[in-house]
Structure formats: C-alpha cells, structure tokens
Design a protein around this motif. Structure first.
Motif, PDB file in Angstrom:
ATOM      1  N   GLN A 413       0.776  -1.270  -0.040  1.00 32.89           N
ATOM      2  CA  GLN A 413       0.057  -0.073  -0.105  1.00 32.89           C
ATOM      3  C   GLN A 413       0.823   1.295   0.018  1.00 32.89           C
ATOM      4  N   LYS A 414       1.757   1.201   0.836  1.00 33.06           N
ATOM      5  CA  LYS A 414       2.990   2.374   0.730  1.00 33.06           C
ATOM      6  C   LYS A 414       3.541   2.716  -0.490  1.00 33.06           C
ATOM      7  N   ARG A 415       3.811   1.694  -1.017  1.00 34.18           N
ATOM      8  CA  ARG A 415       4.583   1.889  -2.458  1.00 34.18           C
ATOM      9  C   ARG A 415       3.388   2.604  -3.662  1.00 34.18           C
ATOM     10  N   LYS A 416       2.324   2.248  -3.113  1.00 35.21           N
ATOM     11  CA  LYS A 416       1.220   3.130  -4.129  1.00 35.21           C
ATOM     12  C   LYS A 416       1.358   4.370  -4.171  1.00 35.21           C
ATOM     13  N   HIS A 417       1.474   4.752  -2.663  1.00 37.97           N
ATOM     14  CA  HIS A 417       1.698   6.389  -2.468  1.00 37.97           C
ATOM     15  C   HIS A 417       3.350   6.913  -2.442  1.00 37.97           C
ATOM     16  N   ALA A 418       4.051   6.232  -2.617  1.00 37.99           N
ATOM     17  CA  ALA A 418       5.666   6.558  -2.408  1.00 37.99           C
ATOM     18  C   ALA A 418       5.886   7.779  -3.091  1.00 37.99           C
ATOM     19  N   ASN A 419       5.731   7.999  -4.591  1.00 41.28           N
ATOM     20  CA  ASN A 419       6.108   9.104  -5.149  1.00 41.28           C
ATOM     21  C   ASN A 419       5.386  10.493  -4.522  1.00 41.28           C
ATOM     22  N   LYS A 420       4.249  10.297  -4.265  1.00 41.62           N
ATOM     23  CA  LYS A 420       3.507  11.438  -3.870  1.00 41.62           C
ATOM     24  C   LYS A 420       3.922  11.669  -2.429  1.00 41.62           C
ATOM     25  N   PHE A 421       4.241  10.742  -1.689  1.00 43.14           N
ATOM     26  CA  PHE A 421       4.724  10.901  -0.296  1.00 43.14           C
ATOM     27  C   PHE A 421       6.075  11.895  -0.260  1.00 43.14           C
ATOM     28  N   HIS A 422       6.920  11.571  -1.245  1.00 43.51           N
ATOM     29  CA  HIS A 422       8.269  12.377  -1.360  1.00 43.51           C
ATOM     30  C   HIS A 422       7.860  13.548  -1.957  1.00 43.51           C
ATOM     31  N   ILE A 423       7.256  13.994  -3.022  1.00 42.52           N
ATOM     32  CA  ILE A 423       7.033  15.229  -3.404  1.00 42.52           C
ATOM     33  C   ILE A 423       6.166  15.904  -2.194  1.00 42.52           C
ATOM     34  N   THR A 424       5.308  15.309  -1.987  1.00 42.14           N
ATOM     35  CA  THR A 424       4.299  16.286  -0.821  1.00 42.14           C
ATOM     36  C   THR A 424       5.358  16.722   0.549  1.00 42.14           C
ATOM     37  N   PHE A 425       5.956  15.789   0.753  1.00 46.54           N
ATOM     38  CA  PHE A 425       6.872  15.898   2.060  1.00 46.54           C
ATOM     39  C   PHE A 425       8.089  16.981   1.788  1.00 46.54           C
ATOM     40  N   LYS A 426       8.587  17.041   0.706  1.00 45.65           N
ATOM     41  CA  LYS A 426       9.585  17.983   0.014  1.00 45.65           C
ATOM     42  C   LYS A 426       8.951  19.403  -0.092  1.00 45.65           C
ATOM     43  N   GLU A 427       7.560  19.362  -0.236  1.00 45.31           N
ATOM     44  CA  GLU A 427       7.066  20.692  -0.378  1.00 45.31           C
ATOM     45  C   GLU A 427       6.181  21.265   0.710  1.00 45.31           C
ATOM     46  N   MET A 428       6.351  20.286   1.832  1.00 46.33           N
ATOM     47  CA  MET A 428       5.505  20.661   2.880  1.00 46.33           C
ATOM     48  C   MET A 428       6.020  22.145   4.058  1.00 46.33           C
ATOM     49  N   ASP A 429       4.885  22.562   4.487  1.00 51.23           N
ATOM     50  CA  ASP A 429       5.691  23.574   5.471  1.00 51.23           C
ATOM     51  C   ASP A 429       4.918  23.454   6.929  1.00 51.23           C
ATOM     52  N   ASP A 430       4.857  24.505   7.599  1.00 50.47           N
ATOM     53  CA  ASP A 430       4.417  24.287   8.960  1.00 50.47           C
ATOM     54  C   ASP A 430       2.866  24.759   8.924  1.00 50.47           C
ATOM     55  N   ARG A 431       2.210  24.837   7.678  1.00 47.13           N
ATOM     56  CA  ARG A 431       1.052  24.973   7.607  1.00 47.13           C
ATOM     57  C   ARG A 431       0.135  23.901   7.144  1.00 47.13           C
ATOM     58  N   SER A 432       0.976  22.773   6.534  1.00 47.14           N
ATOM     59  CA  SER A 432       0.469  21.823   5.841  1.00 47.14           C
ATOM     60  C   SER A 432      -0.210  20.735   6.753  1.00 47.14           C
ATOM     61  N   LEU A 433       0.049  20.686   7.906  1.00 46.55           N
ATOM     62  CA  LEU A 433      -0.445  19.888   8.981  1.00 46.55           C
ATOM     63  C   LEU A 433      -0.819  20.600  10.218  1.00 46.55           C
ATOM     64  N   PRO A 434      -1.883  19.959  11.043  1.00 44.31           N
ATOM     65  CA  PRO A 434      -2.140  20.641  12.276  1.00 44.31           C
ATOM     66  C   PRO A 434      -0.953  20.598  13.018  1.00 44.31           C
ATOM     67  N   LYS A 435      -0.656  21.573  14.136  1.00 38.08           N
ATOM     68  CA  LYS A 435       0.506  21.897  14.744  1.00 38.08           C
ATOM     69  C   LYS A 435       1.040  20.670  15.456  1.00 38.08           C
ATOM     70  N   TYR A 436       0.139  19.650  15.991  1.00 45.98           N
ATOM     71  CA  TYR A 436       0.590  18.411  16.707  1.00 45.98           C
ATOM     72  C   TYR A 436       0.974  17.708  15.902  1.00 45.98           C
ATOM     73  N   GLN A 437       0.470  17.454  14.697  1.00 43.55           N
ATOM     74  CA  GLN A 437       1.047  16.418  13.693  1.00 43.55           C
ATOM     75  C   GLN A 437       2.524  16.784  13.133  1.00 43.55           C
ATOM     76  N   PHE A 438       2.711  18.408  12.993  1.00 38.46           N
ATOM     77  CA  PHE A 438       3.761  18.699  12.531  1.00 38.46           C
ATOM     78  C   PHE A 438       5.114  18.641  13.596  1.00 38.46           C
ATOM     79  N   ASP A 439       4.651  18.779  14.761  1.00 40.55           N
ATOM     80  CA  ASP A 439       5.747  18.711  15.745  1.00 40.55           C
ATOM     81  C   ASP A 439       5.951  17.259  15.791  1.00 40.55           C
ATOM     82  N   TYR A 440       5.184  16.235  15.433  1.00 44.06           N
ATOM     83  CA  TYR A 440       5.327  14.743  15.385  1.00 44.06           C
ATOM     84  C   TYR A 440       6.463  14.691  14.191  1.00 44.06           C
TER      85      TYR A 440
END
Length: 596
Positions: A413-440
């Motif tokens: 299942q993770k392999r299906k989302h792998a490319n999107k995961f990498h791109i999304t993570f690279k473009e992420m900022d501290d507004r992409s997730l709720p604070k408690y998840q971004f702290d995580y």
C-alpha cells in the motif's frame, strides 16, 4: 392469565404496581438532555388542553424472580425510572412550597404492600437491584439530598432530579398551582403500553422483537439481552459481573460501545463492511460460527478480554500491559481525533503475537498512518482493508510469517503512495498539517537520527515537549536589514520561512540566543544543540564515533543560507523521511547511510 397481555395504562395506573429492576440490567443512562426533552414534550402536550394525551412508549414486565407480588422490569427501565424521579422531585418541590395535600403523589412513590407472612409493609414502587444504583433511591424516596455520585448511574440520577427541579422552578415558575396541574396531567394523561408476560424468557423475546434492528436500543443492549436470554439462570451472576465489567471499562476509556463491538467483529471475522445498525442482525445470522447462544458466558468473557487489550492500546500499552513508545507515537498522530481509531482493528487482530512481532506491527501501523495523513488518504476508507488484513494476521506465527504479511500489505500500500509522499514531504511547510502532527514530523526525524548516532531510547515525547523544545526558523520569521542583506530578496517570503527545509528543533535555551539573527551568526550556535539533525546545519561533528560518523555521513553543512539551501535541505529531509517511515522508493534514501 394469557401468556401475553398488553394494555394502555396511565402513569397513575403504572405506579399502582411494584417493580424490580433486575441486577443484570444496565445502569440508568439518561442525561439532562433526555430528561429535559421529556418534560418539555409533556408540558407542550398539556398546554394543548386537559383532554389531550401523550404516549411515551412501552414497558415489558414479567413476574419477579426475586420478590413475590412484584414485576421484573425487562424493557422501559429508563422511562420508568425517569418518571419515578419526576414524581419524587414534584413531591419535594410542592412540600417546599408549603403544600400539605401530598398523599396522592406519595402513594405513587411508596405504598403499602403485603409480605409473604401476610404483614403490611411500606415498599417503593420502583426498586433497582443493579449495583450502580447504590442507595440513591433511598435518598429519593425519603426526600433527602442525594449523596456524592460514586457511579455514573448515581450521577445521572442526581442530574435528572436536579433537571426536574429546575424545570419546575423555571418553566412552571415555582407556582404551586401550575405544578399541581402538571402533576395531574402527568399521572392521568401520560400513557404507556404495558406488556405483561408469564415468564422471563417470553419477556426477553418480546423485548428483542420490540427493539428489532436497534429501534430504541443499540446493538450492544440487544446483544446483552440475547446473552441473558441464551444463558442458563445459574450463569446469570457470572454473566452479570462480566457484562458490568465491560460496560464500566468502556465508560472509563470514554469509548463508544458500538465502535468497539464493530472493531471486535472486524478483527476476528474479517467482515468487510458493517454499519452500526447492522451489527445485531449480523450477530444473529452468524451465530453458528460465533457461538453466542451455545456459550454466552464464554462469548462475554472473550469480549471482556478483547476490551482489556483495546483499553491498553488506547493507554499506550501493549497486550502484555507494557508501556509502548510506538503506540505513544500513534497517539501523537491523532491527538485531536478520537474518531480515527480504525487501526485498532489490526491491533486487536494481532494481540496474540509475540512482543517482538507485535512491536513490528505497531511500527508498520504508525508509518502507514502517517503516509496516509500526508498524502490525504482518508483512513476510514481502509476499514474494510484492515478487516481483510486481520484474517491474514491471525495466521501469523513467526517473524518470517510477519515479514511476508508486512510486505504484501503495508509495504504494498505504501508503495502506491511513495512518489506522492516524497513530493508532498519536500513541499511541506508548517501550515500543511495541524501543529501537533507537524511537531510529530520534526520530532520523529530528529529522534531517528539521534538514535542511529547515539543509541538510547528517548521517547518521541522528549522531542515534542513544546516547553523545552522549540521550533527554529533558520530564516527568521521577522527579518531585519542584516538578514535581508545576507539572504537577498525573498527573506520575507512566507513560503520560504515556513518550508520544512527552513525548520529545525532546538532546545529552549538555545532558541533564546538564536532570535532573529542572520545565518552567519546562527552558524556558531547550532553546534551547541544536542540534536544532531540541528547541529549538522552548520558543521559536521567529528568526534571519532563510528555510529555518529555513519549517521551524518550524507548530511551536508551549509556555508550560507539562501533559497537553494532551503530547497536542498527540504529535498534531503524528504529522502530521510522515506527511510524513517519506511516508504519503499528505490530511488530515494539509498545513500543516507542511516539504519544500514
């Protein structure tokens, strides 16, 4: 008499008889909103005219198994108990207003009965035998203040009584005449259907029929009824204690009973989809493989055992009762969302596993959940998938079994989302997730690097302690002229300032000295941090420790901080994230040198 009799009765007629609430019945669960709604509905109907009637449902009774001359209340306990509380509250209010003529209402609460020896005695018209009632009904009957609420049932009874008193004061304005009129309407015009049966078994079957498909009661209540209906009377005490333990434990962890029941079913029988209103029907249809009727006590014990493990998971403990840092990590992901608990299906299904394999399952669940969160994949869509996985998980016995299971489930299942995961993570900022998840996220990255370098077992909470660990913006949020001069144009660009590549964790003491300084001055401060992921921003530690050398081998310090620096660091952190959350992308993370 006929085996079954039914007739319309008024509240006055209802309380001419004596009722026992059997010890196996659930506690009083009505809250303020239900009590208030009943009072308002009766009041509204009363105002339509003295001839109007108001129907509030049915009750099912049978001859009491504990006291001659009384009836066991099988269905309608909540309504009848509420009516009894209303009568007590009206009596006490009228008494406080100086009303002397209270014999009628007092007789509806307590009346003369004849015992087995032929002697007259006073008895309350409603007598609960379940333990959670305590002695609260003695206080009600005697008009005494209700003592401290030691159980949920006593608390609810106390709240119900207070709600009625408040209604009499606010809606009826403490008017003795209005309260008496309301009482008169209540006992004469409020009607129920009273169904009387000649046996306990027949009463339970009528109860089941009335509440078919969950009308009036939910599947958990109907399940309880079915268990008692199927059990030998000699097993009632054991079944009662077991069920009370289940109800109490669900209350302690503030869990919805139907959610637990659904997850329990999913984890064992792999049902792909089952709505709450389909639960009871499914249990009945599948009794041959479940064994409800053949051995109800064993089924209840199985449910109790599963709930113990379930409660432990929510309290960050494994099925052996040991604290689990991995389950704590999962709690960081869903701190604000108690509804996102579908992963508990897999934990229930895997509770037979050894500690080592169970920990591997927890790690897979954590990484899978985070991948889904980041790529915006709704976890609830995986409910059916988790149920199917549970059947496979039940067959896992060895580490090799689990490795194959993990590869064909989580990894696939993770392999299906792998490319999107990498791109999304690279473009992420501290507004992409709720604070408690971004702290995580930052805590998990920092923890992973430290563990590979230094070893140790510091929990994620150590890195997510906002009092001691602060979020550092390498390019400051409030730039001055010196920062602009060093960084160039874009020093005030919020996309750059909030980018994952521009963020790091630092200790509170260090953060105070960093302030809004330009990078040329911060470079001297970052190496003071104990966090290797932060130190490497400015320099490569070189202390001759092989583990540390390997951990930082592919981390590159920066001589200056600009747009390219932020982009490069974001790219590197995305690569690192694929390693940390075990996202199987062949092109990423190979050269990180971490965890090899």
């Amino acid at each position: 008499m006929a085996a079954i009799e039914s007739r319309d009765v008024s509240v006055k007629e209802l309380f001419r008889d004596f009722y026992i609430v059997p010890s196996y019945q659930r506690e009083y669960v009505w809250e303020k909103i239900q009590v208030r709604q009943l009072l308002e509905d009766i009041r509204a109907e009363q105002q339509e005219g003295s001839s109007s009637e108001y129907f509030i449902g049915s009750v099912v009774v049978c001859p009491s198994q504990t006291r001659q001359g009384a009836d066991d209340l099988i269905d309608g306990q909540q309504r009848v108990t509420t009516l009894f509380i209303i009568l007590c509250a009206i009596r006490d209010k009228l008494s406080s207003l100086g009303e002397d003529s209270l014999e009628g209402i007092k007789k509806s609460i307590v009346d003369v009965d004849t015992d087995q020896d032929g002697n007259d005695c006073l008895r309350a018209h409603l007598e609960p035998q379940y333990k959670d009632a305590g002695n609260v009904f003695n206080d009600l009957i005697e008009g005494q203040p209700i003592k401290k609420a030691e159980t949920r049932s006593i608390k609810n009874i106390s709240v119900a009584y207070s709600t009625v008193r408040q209604f009499l004061s606010d809606d009826l304005e403490d008017s003795r005449e209005e309260i008496k009129k309301f009482f008169g309407y209540l006992i004469k015009n409020v009607k129920l259907i009273k169904i009387y049966t000649d046996s306990f078994g027949r009463a339970l079957k009528i109860f089941e029929t009335i509440n078919d498909r969950g009308i009036g009661l939910n599947a958990m209540d109907l399940l309880k009824n079915l268990l008692f209906m199927s059990a030998d009377e000699r097993d009632f005490e054991d079944l009662k204690e077991c069920w009370k333990s289940i109800v109490d434990d669900l209350y302690k962890i503030n869990e919805k009973p139907l959610r637990f029941l659904r997850y329990f079913i999913f984890s064992i029988w792999g049902v792909p989809r089952l709505a709450k209103d389909e639960l009871y029907e499914w249990l009945i249809k599948n009794d041959e493989k479940i064994g409800l009727k053949n051995n109800p006590v064993a089924f209840a014990e199985r449910l109790k055992e599963a709930l113990k493990a379930y409660a432990g998971f929510l309290n960050k403990k494994d099925h052996y009762g040991n604290e689990s840092h991995i389950l704590e990590n999962i709690s960081f992901l869903y701190r604000k969302h108690t509804s996102a608990r579908q992963y508990l299906v897999l934990l229930l299904a895997g509770r037979h596993l050894s500690s080592e394999i169970f920990s591997a399952l927890c790690r897979d669940i954590e990484s899978f959940l985070f991948v889904c969160i980041l790529v915006k994949e709704e976890i609830r869509t995986f409910e059916a998938l988790f149920a199917r996985w549970s059947l496979r998980l039940a067959k896992v016995r060895t580490a090799e079994d689990y490795r194959i299971f993990s590869k064909e489930t989580f990894q696939s299942q993770k392999r299906k989302h792998a490319n999107k995961f990498h791109i999304t993570f690279k473009e992420m900022d501290d507004r992409s997730l709720p604070k408690y998840q971004f702290d995580y996220v930052l805590g998990k990255l920092t923890q992973y690097v430290d563990r590979n370098a230094y070893g140790g077992n510091s929990p994620l909470s150590y890195y997510c302690n906002s009092r001691e660990v602060h979020l550092e913006h390498i390019l400051p949020r409030n730039s001055d002229g010196e920062v602009f001069k060093e960084f160039g144009s874009g020093a005030d660009d919020p996309r750059l300032i909030s980018s994952i590549g521009n963020l790091a964790l630092v200790e509170k003491s260090i953060n105070m000295s960093l302030g809004n300084k330009p990078f040329s001055k911060k470079r001297c401060i970052y190496p003071e941090s104990r966090y290797l992921l932060t130190r490497i921003i400015a320099e490569r530690p070189n202390i001759g420790n092989t583990a540390i050398d390997r951990a930082v081998l592919h981390m590159h310090p920066f001589d200056e901080w600009n747009r390219d620096s932020i982009r490069q660091r974001a790219e590197w952190l995305a690569d690192l994230a694929c390693v940390v959350w075990d996202v199987p992308i062949d092109d990423y993370g190979k050269g990180l040198g971490i965890g090899e």
